[in-house]
Design a protein around this motif. Sequence first.
Motif, PDB file in Angstrom:
ATOM      1  N   VAL A 175      21.525 -41.230 -19.872  1.00 34.14           N
ATOM      2  CA  VAL A 175      21.062 -41.055 -18.603  1.00 34.14           C
ATOM      3  C   VAL A 175      21.847 -42.059 -17.588  1.00 34.14           C
ATOM      4  CG1 VAL A 175      19.223 -41.036 -17.064  1.00 34.14           C
ATOM      5  CG2 VAL A 175      18.661 -40.479 -19.689  1.00 34.14           C
ATOM      6  N   SER A 176      22.420 -41.186 -16.636  1.00 40.80           N
ATOM      7  CA  SER A 176      23.181 -42.275 -15.610  1.00 40.80           C
ATOM      8  C   SER A 176      22.105 -42.544 -14.442  1.00 40.80           C
ATOM      9  CB  SER A 176      24.042 -41.097 -14.933  1.00 40.80           C
ATOM     10  OG  SER A 176      23.380 -40.340 -14.114  1.00 40.80           O
ATOM     11  N   ASP A 177      22.541 -43.454 -13.929  1.00 36.27           N
ATOM     12  CA  ASP A 177      21.700 -44.109 -12.837  1.00 36.27           C
ATOM     13  C   ASP A 177      21.229 -43.018 -11.779  1.00 36.27           C
ATOM     14  OD1 ASP A 177      22.251 -46.795 -13.873  1.00 36.27           O
ATOM     15  OD2 ASP A 177      23.601 -47.363 -12.421  1.00 36.27           O
ATOM     16  N   LEU A 178      21.944 -42.052 -11.324  1.00 34.98           N
ATOM     17  CA  LEU A 178      21.706 -41.007 -10.419  1.00 34.98           C
ATOM     18  C   LEU A 178      20.708 -40.017 -11.090  1.00 34.98           C
ATOM     19  CD1 LEU A 178      21.987 -39.425  -7.799  1.00 34.98           C
ATOM     20  CD2 LEU A 178      23.961 -38.102  -8.820  1.00 34.98           C
ATOM     21  N   ALA A 179      21.001 -39.681 -12.183  1.00 43.27           N
ATOM     22  CA  ALA A 179      19.896 -38.780 -12.888  1.00 43.27           C
ATOM     23  C   ALA A 179      18.667 -39.397 -13.053  1.00 43.27           C
ATOM     24  CB  ALA A 179      20.479 -38.290 -14.237  1.00 43.27           C
ATOM     25  N   TYR A 180      18.545 -40.876 -13.418  1.00 40.43           N
ATOM     26  CA  TYR A 180      17.388 -41.509 -13.683  1.00 40.43           C
ATOM     27  C   TYR A 180      16.806 -41.703 -12.039  1.00 40.43           C
ATOM     28  CZ  TYR A 180      14.330 -45.723 -14.193  1.00 40.43           C
ATOM     29  OH  TYR A 180      13.254 -46.424 -14.261  1.00 40.43           O
ATOM     30  N   LYS A 181      17.454 -42.034 -11.344  1.00 42.94           N
ATOM     31  CA  LYS A 181      16.769 -42.297 -10.007  1.00 42.94           C
ATOM     32  C   LYS A 181      16.071 -40.809  -9.337  1.00 42.94           C
ATOM     33  CE  LYS A 181      17.856 -44.436  -5.344  1.00 42.94           C
ATOM     34  NZ  LYS A 181      18.950 -45.099  -4.598  1.00 42.94           N
ATOM     35  N   ILE A 182      16.696 -39.905  -9.515  1.00 38.11           N
ATOM     36  CA  ILE A 182      16.282 -38.742  -9.039  1.00 38.11           C
ATOM     37  C   ILE A 182      15.184 -38.324  -9.821  1.00 38.11           C
ATOM     38  CG2 ILE A 182      16.615 -36.154  -8.749  1.00 38.11           C
ATOM     39  CD1 ILE A 182      17.861 -37.774  -6.504  1.00 38.11           C
ATOM     40  N   SER A 183      15.073 -38.525 -11.314  1.00 39.82           N
ATOM     41  CA  SER A 183      14.129 -37.888 -11.945  1.00 39.82           C
ATOM     42  C   SER A 183      12.945 -38.676 -11.897  1.00 39.82           C
ATOM     43  CB  SER A 183      14.284 -38.150 -13.535  1.00 39.82           C
ATOM     44  OG  SER A 183      14.567 -39.445 -13.984  1.00 39.82           O
TER      45      SER A 183
ATOM     46  N   LEU B 137       9.340 -34.526  -6.052  1.00 41.77           N
ATOM     47  CA  LEU B 137      10.200 -33.467  -6.430  1.00 41.77           C
ATOM     48  C   LEU B 137       9.835 -33.202  -7.718  1.00 41.77           C
ATOM     49  CD1 LEU B 137      13.511 -35.191  -5.399  1.00 41.77           C
ATOM     50  CD2 LEU B 137      11.895 -33.797  -3.888  1.00 41.77           C
ATOM     51  N   SER B 138      10.292 -31.842  -8.086  1.00 48.26           N
ATOM     52  CA  SER B 138      10.174 -31.122  -9.394  1.00 48.26           C
ATOM     53  C   SER B 138      11.080 -31.989 -10.305  1.00 48.26           C
ATOM     54  CB  SER B 138      10.271 -29.647  -9.420  1.00 48.26           C
ATOM     55  OG  SER B 138      10.068 -29.029 -10.637  1.00 48.26           O
ATOM     56  N   ASN B 139      10.392 -32.649 -11.569  1.00 49.19           N
ATOM     57  CA  ASN B 139      10.925 -33.467 -12.236  1.00 49.19           C
ATOM     58  C   ASN B 139      10.337 -33.552 -13.731  1.00 49.19           C
ATOM     59  OD1 ASN B 139      13.618 -34.439 -11.537  1.00 49.19           O
ATOM     60  ND2 ASN B 139      12.534 -35.538  -9.567  1.00 49.19           N
TER      61      ASN B 139
ATOM     62  N   ALA C 276      13.414 -28.698 -13.002  1.00 49.52           N
ATOM     63  CA  ALA C 276      13.628 -30.223 -13.039  1.00 49.52           C
ATOM     64  C   ALA C 276      15.139 -30.829 -12.382  1.00 49.52           C
ATOM     65  CB  ALA C 276      13.498 -30.793 -14.595  1.00 49.52           C
ATOM     66  N   ASN C 277      15.082 -31.502 -11.443  1.00 50.67           N
ATOM     67  CA  ASN C 277      16.261 -31.728 -10.616  1.00 50.67           C
ATOM     68  C   ASN C 277      17.143 -33.001 -11.252  1.00 50.67           C
ATOM     69  OD1 ASN C 277      15.927 -30.243  -8.028  1.00 50.67           O
ATOM     70  ND2 ASN C 277      13.982 -31.275  -8.188  1.00 50.67           N
ATOM     71  N   GLY C 278      16.422 -34.030 -11.824  1.00 50.37           N
ATOM     72  CA  GLY C 278      17.101 -34.970 -12.642  1.00 50.37           C
ATOM     73  C   GLY C 278      17.727 -34.380 -14.008  1.00 50.37           C
ATOM     74  N   ALA C 279      17.224 -33.553 -14.574  1.00 52.07           N
ATOM     75  CA  ALA C 279      17.642 -32.760 -15.849  1.00 52.07           C
ATOM     76  C   ALA C 279      18.873 -31.808 -15.188  1.00 52.07           C
ATOM     77  CB  ALA C 279      16.684 -32.016 -16.345  1.00 52.07           C
ATOM     78  N   THR C 280      18.788 -31.270 -14.100  1.00 52.77           N
ATOM     79  CA  THR C 280      20.001 -30.435 -13.563  1.00 52.77           C
ATOM     80  C   THR C 280      21.131 -31.357 -13.294  1.00 52.77           C
ATOM     81  OG1 THR C 280      18.221 -28.969 -12.652  1.00 52.77           O
ATOM     82  CG2 THR C 280      20.602 -28.658 -11.991  1.00 52.77           C
TER      83      THR C 280
END
Length: 440
Positions: A85-93, A98-100, A123-127
């Motif tokens: 998991v990257s910082d961006l994906a973590y933060k968004i998720s 949001l749907s996550n 799921a946005n973080g997963a995307t």
Amino acid sequence: MASGLAIILFFGILSGFNNKAEAQANLNVNAAGAILVDGKTGQVLYEKNADSLLGIASMSKMMTEYILLDSIKQGKVKWDQTYNVSDLAYKISQNRSLSNVPLRRDGKYKIRDLYQAMAIYSANGATIALAETIAGSETNFLKMMNSYAKKLGIKDYKFVNCSGLNNKDYQGMQPSGTGPDEENQMSARGLATLAFHLINDFPDVLKTSSIPSKTFIEGTKMDNWNWMLPSLVYGYQGMDGLKTGTTDYAGYCFTGTAMRDGKRFITVVQNATDGSGNGGYKARFDETRKMMDYAFSNYSKEQIVPKNYQVKGHNTVKVVNGKSKEVAISTNAPLTMTVQNGEQKNYQPVLVLEKSKLNKNGELNAPIKKGETIGYLTVQPKNGEKINFLTADGQKRLSADVVATQDVEKANGFVLMMRGIGGFFGNLFGGIGSTVKGWF
């Protein structure tokens, strides 16, 4: 012959096309943009403002799905490989507004699980995680999205991220080169084109998009946002996809697909509203239902020509250098078409011989094998109108192959020599005869 040999055969009289126009006028879909297409051929059956660039929200994920599935096919990504998991994906998720599905910062997730989270729960973080897996970064993935859009023949689009969120939700971490408040855009025709390629190139996507509910690996329940799946609140018979989308800018959007009795249709609504002009979850499904009902009630799958059909007057093609001077041709399968009820007689078959198979005189060159494809048979309306397709190869999709019904072996050298001699003397005596006639 710039585009092959086309022979049009008329059978019957023109009628019924006005009924189609009247039915479409009465459809009256409440949306900023809408389109209805045949899922097999991409034939456009209804459209409203279909070429305007409008917001698409999470319907953007259909492009991410397509690129992922193509990467899987090419062996560049594997279903069971893991993602850190990257910082961006973590933060968004972690943003539950949001749907996550929330991802752990130290978590490792399989691509298949992230894909299901994207396709079922949007799921946005997963995307974002999938985009990073495929391209290294979301910024690089944007370049792939643009490249794929061009490859798929989509004309009207603008991508600023892989998820469909407004970039303000990235909190300053949006892809490089995009604005802080930008959002993805595409036309209804573009979305239908993307959906058409997605379900035809990768039909297994429907096995995932049709799952009404599933638990993510860490216990998060994922309910499908497509509430038109048969078991959900706005259930519709045959509905098995594809993607919803909602933002303040895009409004309530939905790309749907359903199949019944061998007929599949694709619909798109953008910024759908009810009769009073108010948007909502129900509005996007009501307007989709309106188009689906119209399609399933007014269109049927009909056989236009049978298998082994031969075009009258053109049931053979001349052959050079063969033991036989011609070969019989016919369709190797029936030609079926989704047509408005009662209109199958309003279409005429069109025979197209493949230019690459013919010489400058329109002849085939021996040898020819029985069953060898010589061209194809397609159809056109008898009133001279063109059928509107999503893709450049739409007319070819609405076709049946035309094949040789027998072998034609190449003639040996002696036979070819004697034919040449016969032709020479035939031309010679023909010339003399013309001269003699001229004397009188």
